[in-house]
Design a protein around this motif. Structure first.
Motif, mmCIF file in Angstrom:
data_model
loop_
_atom_site.group_PDB
_atom_site.id
_atom_site.type_symbol
_atom_site.label_atom_id
_atom_site.label_comp_id
_atom_site.label_asym_id
_atom_site.label_seq_id
_atom_site.Cartn_x
_atom_site.Cartn_y
_atom_site.Cartn_z
ATOM 1 N N ALA A 55 34.596 121.685 49.444
ATOM 2 C CA ALA A 55 34.622 120.694 50.633
ATOM 3 C C ALA A 55 34.108 119.580 50.360
ATOM 4 O O ALA A 55 34.532 118.349 50.772
ATOM 5 C CB ALA A 55 34.013 121.304 52.031
ATOM 6 N N THR A 56 32.951 119.443 49.523
ATOM 7 C CA THR A 56 32.251 118.114 49.211
ATOM 8 C C THR A 56 33.154 117.423 48.694
ATOM 9 O O THR A 56 33.085 116.026 48.532
ATOM 10 C CB THR A 56 30.889 118.421 48.901
ATOM 11 N N LEU A 59 37.003 116.348 50.643
ATOM 12 C CA LEU A 59 36.935 115.405 51.824
ATOM 13 C C LEU A 59 37.201 113.858 51.494
ATOM 14 O O LEU A 59 37.948 113.155 51.979
ATOM 15 C CB LEU A 59 35.804 115.724 52.674
ATOM 16 N N LEU A 62 40.841 113.495 50.441
ATOM 17 C CA LEU A 62 41.572 113.574 51.666
ATOM 18 C C LEU A 62 41.688 112.392 52.358
ATOM 19 O O LEU A 62 42.611 112.018 52.953
ATOM 20 C CB LEU A 62 41.413 114.875 52.462
ATOM 21 N N LEU A 63 40.367 111.961 52.705
ATOM 22 C CA LEU A 63 40.274 110.790 53.665
ATOM 23 C C LEU A 63 40.966 109.474 52.979
ATOM 24 O O LEU A 63 41.605 108.565 53.592
ATOM 25 C CB LEU A 63 38.912 110.541 54.064
ATOM 26 N N THR A 91 43.514 113.335 60.625
ATOM 27 C CA THR A 91 42.569 113.533 59.577
ATOM 28 C C THR A 91 41.073 113.562 59.591
ATOM 29 O O THR A 91 40.511 114.451 59.408
ATOM 30 C CB THR A 91 43.039 112.516 58.501
ATOM 31 N N LEU A 94 39.666 116.728 61.136
ATOM 32 C CA LEU A 94 39.525 117.922 60.168
ATOM 33 C C LEU A 94 38.014 117.985 59.708
ATOM 34 O O LEU A 94 37.577 118.827 59.278
ATOM 35 C CB LEU A 94 40.673 117.875 59.051
#
Length: 94
Positions: A55-56, A59, A62-63, A91, A94
């Motif tokens: 996730a680190t 993210l 994704l952003l 977004t 999330l």
């Protein structure tokens, strides 16, 4: 001021205990042995650590993609500002 000796607040570098690096494998083996008494907890800890690491790393990508897509949407059709804003808000949630 008093004539008493200074107190030892904070150890000097030469007073610090040294770590025996050659004993590290035995210490790690003991810790692993203790942890393996609880295999499900160990598996859960490893899985959550891997998820947190992924996730680190995911993210920011994704952003960044959301911002790039919103920017391209606004450049192609300036009248779609509401859609771009909605996409960025979704977004961000999330």
């Amino acid at each position: 001021m008093s004539d008493s000796l200074p107190t030892k607040r904070g150890a000097a570098s030469f007073d610090a205990p040294t770590v025996d690096v050659s004993a590290m494998p035995q210490v790690l083996a003991r810790i692993a042995g203790l942890a393996m008494r609880y295999p499900w907890r160990m598996a859960l800890a490893i899985a959550t650590s891997l998820f947190a690491a992924m996730a680190t790393l995911a993210l920011p990508r994704l952003l960044g993609r959301a911002v790039d897509q919103s920017h391209h949407l606004l450049m192609a059709a300036p009248g779609h500002a509401a859609q771009a804003r909605h996409g960025l808000e979704m977004t961000a949630l999330l």
